[in-house]
Design an enzyme around this catalytic site. Structure first.
Site, PDB file in Angstrom:
ATOM      1  N   SER A 606     -15.811   8.602 -22.146  1.00 53.40           N
ATOM      2  CA  SER A 606     -16.434   7.285 -22.254  1.00 53.40           C
ATOM      3  C   SER A 606     -15.532   6.358 -23.079  1.00 53.40           C
ATOM      4  CB  SER A 606     -17.827   7.412 -22.870  1.00 53.40           C
ATOM      5  OG  SER A 606     -18.565   6.227 -22.726  1.00 53.40           O
ATOM      6  N   ASP A 694     -22.617   8.973 -12.393  1.00 49.90           N
ATOM      7  CA  ASP A 694     -22.504   8.228 -13.652  1.00 49.90           C
ATOM      8  C   ASP A 694     -22.902   6.769 -13.429  1.00 49.90           C
ATOM      9  OD1 ASP A 694     -21.852   7.130 -16.095  1.00 49.90           O
ATOM     10  OD2 ASP A 694     -19.861   8.030 -16.191  1.00 49.90           O
ATOM     11  N   HIS A 726     -23.061  10.714 -16.746  1.00 54.52           N
ATOM     12  CA  HIS A 726     -22.011  10.328 -17.687  1.00 54.52           C
ATOM     13  C   HIS A 726     -21.540  11.464 -18.591  1.00 54.52           C
ATOM     14  CE1 HIS A 726     -19.570   7.490 -19.835  1.00 54.52           C
ATOM     15  NE2 HIS A 726     -20.236   7.610 -20.956  1.00 54.52           N
TER      16      HIS A 726
END
Length: 751
Positions: A606, A694, A726
């Site tokens: 991320s 995601d 995610h």
């Protein structure tokens, strides 16, 4: 011979199998006190644990029971009672206030593998109620998430409150042949032969209006099979319109509560003191829903809905973000957390308190600008489900304090705080529950999986004398040493608006081997960016360290636990301040530790992937391999596809408004702060791990980077995980991701 990181795949598999099997604590609940014939007291402690099962490719839950003997002031004796047992199908469970009953929401696979939900009530001897919610068809699936979900007993123990998806009317094609169109539901519940099939007209509104009446009129909507229904984003894709539902246990009847305004989505609900109404958090969802997971900045407020009159009353300010409300044992006070709406997704929260009878709201704890040792660091995470002491005056919570997590007791009248772990071992402490001043917590470190701890909360003013007792110990993992170091940016890297901020890093390194050995270094910045690595058990870093890598976990400026100034310093400076903090930390560690500077790699997910890709391009001579999970690589292209478009503008330093489109200068600024700007300088081999589902950082971000690297001849590999979002939290994806990460690092760092 200098030991090196093993390349043998079988050894990696066995190591991962061993470490991934370490269980973690999930929840705990204390039973009522029992008095022995000799006057002593004891109670049962039931704990739920989570463990990865690689053979079944799933997370399993199991229960462990303990007995705690106490005299009201201290733990006299504690120990396990019986063996573990697996918990199957439980989505939610909650003991009644007296401890005599337990409610369970359970999922069961029915015919043709269709999943059904049952609401069960158990007493101490047997199951006394089992309600098939799917057959009753009053609502959609019950929510079991942390954002909306709840399972709350009324104080009279006659009703249960929960949150479910609003029932959606059936829809069909304009060309459905009525005489041939027989549904499964019609087969199970045939209509009377003389009852005509109701057909409704199409509606123009795609949100609340077409669901008027909860679909209970039986009408089938034509032309609405493919109407888009908004949802709440990452991990909440099946959550659209939540409703509050009440089960009358004796009558086995379910009611969907009315009176909640259409512009609100309710959740985190509980019964008011006299059971005449319900208190809940309501989130605004107009003009459209944004992602809610890990976003404590969404506009929301505390509300009360009266069950007799149906009126809905605002209990808090309506311009803030409210979450985590908790009712005191004497039913007089509600504490809750409050953030400013919008801005950083996670930040330091105010602790507020509402008095039910005077209707006055006070601030117990303000936002903390800067962390100072010996002072309270601020609240950065949700309150425990049960957090009140028996005196209904003090609450207990855990919160990050720089790179560790500690437990504090807070006097809600004076605002005084006392650490309950100041003299305990350094690491990550998490409160599981407190009941009748018996405090249950978990404790772990980077080298030791979670252990179960209990203590009696001392009287007010004596809290620092708390004594923790270990109920279930965990063996430290060998060959891992760790420490926390603090770094101060050089003057030229200071943030002029927030000068004087420092930051931390946690370094894990193999503790065995000859002094001449220099292990390779894996650098891991966290995601968020407003989150934090606390010094607790983490599977990937521990496993990499056992393989012979040193692992550097960087809590750059902007991380939680360092005060609100640190959080506020980063928006507008991403791609610069955070990148420089990580690079400074890497250079300092390479200077001060016996590490191999020719074998340094990056691993991040991320925003951690965002930083890893930035570092690859900005400092190409430092890094020799990289693994990124669902990375942000181009903020400008992400803004239109993510469930959190506000993040893209806020972290770039731009204002966000739902009805505003970025102008050319703002698009340029988003691209300017993105790793894609530096892709021409990347030379190190890159492995990308992408989750197909995601919603936060859509996989097209990773694909964009993959194609750019391939076009420039950079060695690149991409792994695509269907059914994963995610976090890549699926057991198969997590295990496969680790193995490929370890093999990629071993190959490209010449281990």
């Amino acid at each position: 011979r200098v030991p090196q990181v093993p390349l043998i795949t079988e050894e990696m598999v066995e190591l991962y199998r061993e470490l991934s099997g370490q269980p973690g604590l999930s929840t705990a609940s204390l039973g009522p006190d029992v008095t022995t014939q000799y006057g002593g007291k004891y109670c049962s402690l039931s704990t739920d644990w989570l463990q990865r099962d690689l053979a079944r490719a799933e997370n399993i839950r199991f229960c462990r029971q303990y007995l705690i003997f106490h005299d009201g002031a201290s733990i006299v004796y504690s120990g396990p009672a019986g063996t573990c047992s697996e918990i199957k199908g439980e989505l939610l469970s909650q003991e009644s206030p007296s401890g005599a009953l337990k409610a369970v929401l359970r999922k069961v696979s029915g015919k043709e593998k269709k999943e059904k939900q049952f609401l069960e009530v158990w007493d101490q001897n047997r199951k006394v109620k089992s309600i098939d919610l799917t057959v009753l068809d009053k609502h959609g699936s019950v929510y079991d998430d942390d954002e909306f979900g709840c399972l709350a007993w009324s104080h009279s123990e006659t009703h249960l409150l929960y949150v479910a998806e609003k029932k959606r009317p059936k829809a069909e094609s304009f060309f459905q042949r009525k005489e041939l169109g027989v549904s499964d539901e019609d087969m199970e519940q045939p209509k009377k032969e003389d009852e005509p099939l109701k057909v409704g007209s199409p509606h123009s509104d795609a949100d609340h209006d077409e669901w008027e009446g909860n679909g209970t009129d039986g009408a089938v909507r034509q032309g609405e099979q493919f109407v888009y229904h908004e949802d709440w984003g990452e991990t909440l894709s099946t959550r659209s319109v939540p409703v509050l539902c009440v089960l009358d246990i004796e009558g086995s009847s379910i009611s969907v509560l009315e009176g909640i305004p259409d512009h609100l989505s309710p959740g985190q609900a509980f019964w008011c003191p006299d059971d005449t109404g319900v208190v809940f958090v309501g989130w605004w969802h107009e003009p459209f829903r944004l992602g809610l997971r890990h976003c404590t900045n969404r506009r929301s407020a505390l509300f009360y809905v009266d069950l007799t009159g149906g009126s809905c009353e605002l209990l808090s300010e309506d311009t803030k973000a409210v979450w985590s409300p908790r009712l005191s044992p004497d039913h007089c006070r509600i504490v809750y957390l409050e953030n400013d709406a919008m801005g950083p997704h996670q930040q330091c929260s105010r602790l507020r308190m509402y008095n039910w009878y005077t209707e006055e709201t006070s601030t117990v704890l303000e936002v903390v600008p800067r962390q100072v040792w010996g002072a309270f660091p601020g609240v950065y995470s949700a309150l425990p489900g049960l957090c009140w002491a028996a005196d209904s005056r003090r609450i207990v919570l855990d919160t990050p304090q720089r790179s560790q997590q500690d437990v504090f007791v807070v006097d809600t009248v004076t605002g005084a705080t006392t650490s309950l772990t100041a003299d305990a071992p350094q690491g990550c402490w998490s409160v599981l529950t407190i009941d009748r001043n018996i405090l249950v917590a978990s404790f772990s470190t980077p080298s030791c999986p979670p252990a179960l701890k209990v203590a009696m909360l001392p009287e007010a003013g004596q809290e620092a004398q708390v004594r923790w007792v270990c109920l279930q110990d965990a063996s430290p993992v060998p060959n891992i040493s760790w420490g926390i170091r603090t770094l101060q940016p050089p003057p030229e890297q200071e943030n002029p608006q927030y000068a004087g901020l420092d930051f931390d890093a946690i370094l894990l390194r193999p503790s065995e081997g000859p002094a001449a050995q220099k292990p390779p270094l894996v650098v891991m910045p966290h995601g968020g960016p407003h989150s934090v690595f606390t010094a607790g058990w983490m599977l990937y870093p521990a496993a990499l360290c056992r393989l012979g890598f040193a692992v550097l976990l960087v809590n750059y400026r902007g991380s939680l636990g360092f005060g609100q100034d640190s959080v506020a310093s980063l928006p507008g400076n991403v791609g610069m301040q955070d990148v420089r903090d990580v690079q400074l930390c890497v250079e300092r560690v390479l200077q001060e530790e016996q590490l191999d500077a020719s074998r340094v790699a990056l691993v991040g997910g991320s925003h951690g992937g965002f930083l890893a890709c930035h570092l690859l391009g900005q400092f190409p001579n430092t890094y020799h391999a990289c693994v990124v999970r669902n990375p942000v690589v181009n903020i400008a292209s992400m803004v239109a596809t993510t469930d959190i478009p506000d993040w893209c503008l806020t972290e770039t330093g731009l204002p966000y408004a739902p009805d505003a489109l970025p102008d050319p200068a703002q698009w340029t600024e988003m691209l300017h702060k993105s790793p894609m700007r530096y892709v021409d300088q990347v030379r190190a081999p890159v492995l990308l791990l992408l989750g197909e589902d995601d919603r936060r950082v859509p996989p097209k971000q990773g694909l964009e980077y993959y194609r750019a690297l391939k076009a420039r001849g950079v060695p690149t590999r991409l792994l695509w995980y269907p059914g994963n979002s995610h976090a890549l939290a699926g057991i198969e994806a997590e295990a496969d991701g680790f193995m490929n990460t370890a093999l990629w690092l071993s190959k490209h760092l010449r281990c």
